[in-house]
Design a protein around this motif. Structure first.
Motif: not given
Lengths: 81, 81
Positions: A10-11, A13, A17, A19-21, A39, A41, A74
């Motif tokens: 996972m990216p 914390k 992120d 991609q998550g956004k 998020r 990953g 990550e």
């Protein structure tokens, strides 16, 4: 013996992120506004030939540290299933 | 309440996973030949505002079905953490 090992990457914390956004925006457009954060990953499953569960975990950790995860951006978690 | 939900999206077992095969080759080159198979998918963590664990899981399943996973090529598993 053959072990199935799950490596979750996972990216960190502390990092954004993007991609998550982007996924979060897509979910809001679908009416899923109750989802407040996303998020994204990787989930990697490995089949490992090893003498023991501990040996399989150790091999998976080496693989994650050397190739599967980029420690700058990550973190990873290894679980023997 | 706020729930953390994990969605794991993996390529269907019947399908080839070219990304996994590429990673497997890389691991062999690193001397990790005890790893016999690799499959690469996504791990997505969602923060969901919901009244109950069941409601959070249902929202996550809707998100996975509509956006996060492509049912033609992937399957998903939802776990409320």
């Amino acid at each position: 013996m053959n072990y199935t090992v799950q490596v979750v990457v996972m990216p960190l914390k502390e990092l954004l992120d993007p991609q998550g956004k982007a996924v979060l925006g897509g979910l809001e457009n679908l009416g899923l506004g109750k989802i407040k954060d996303v998020r994204v990953g990787k989930n990697i499953t490995l089949q490992i030939e090893a003498d023991s569960k501990e040996a399989a975990k150790s091999i998976a950790e080496e693989a994650a540290g050397k190739l599967l995860a980029n420690a700058v951006m990550e973190y990873f978690e290894v679980t023997v299933l």
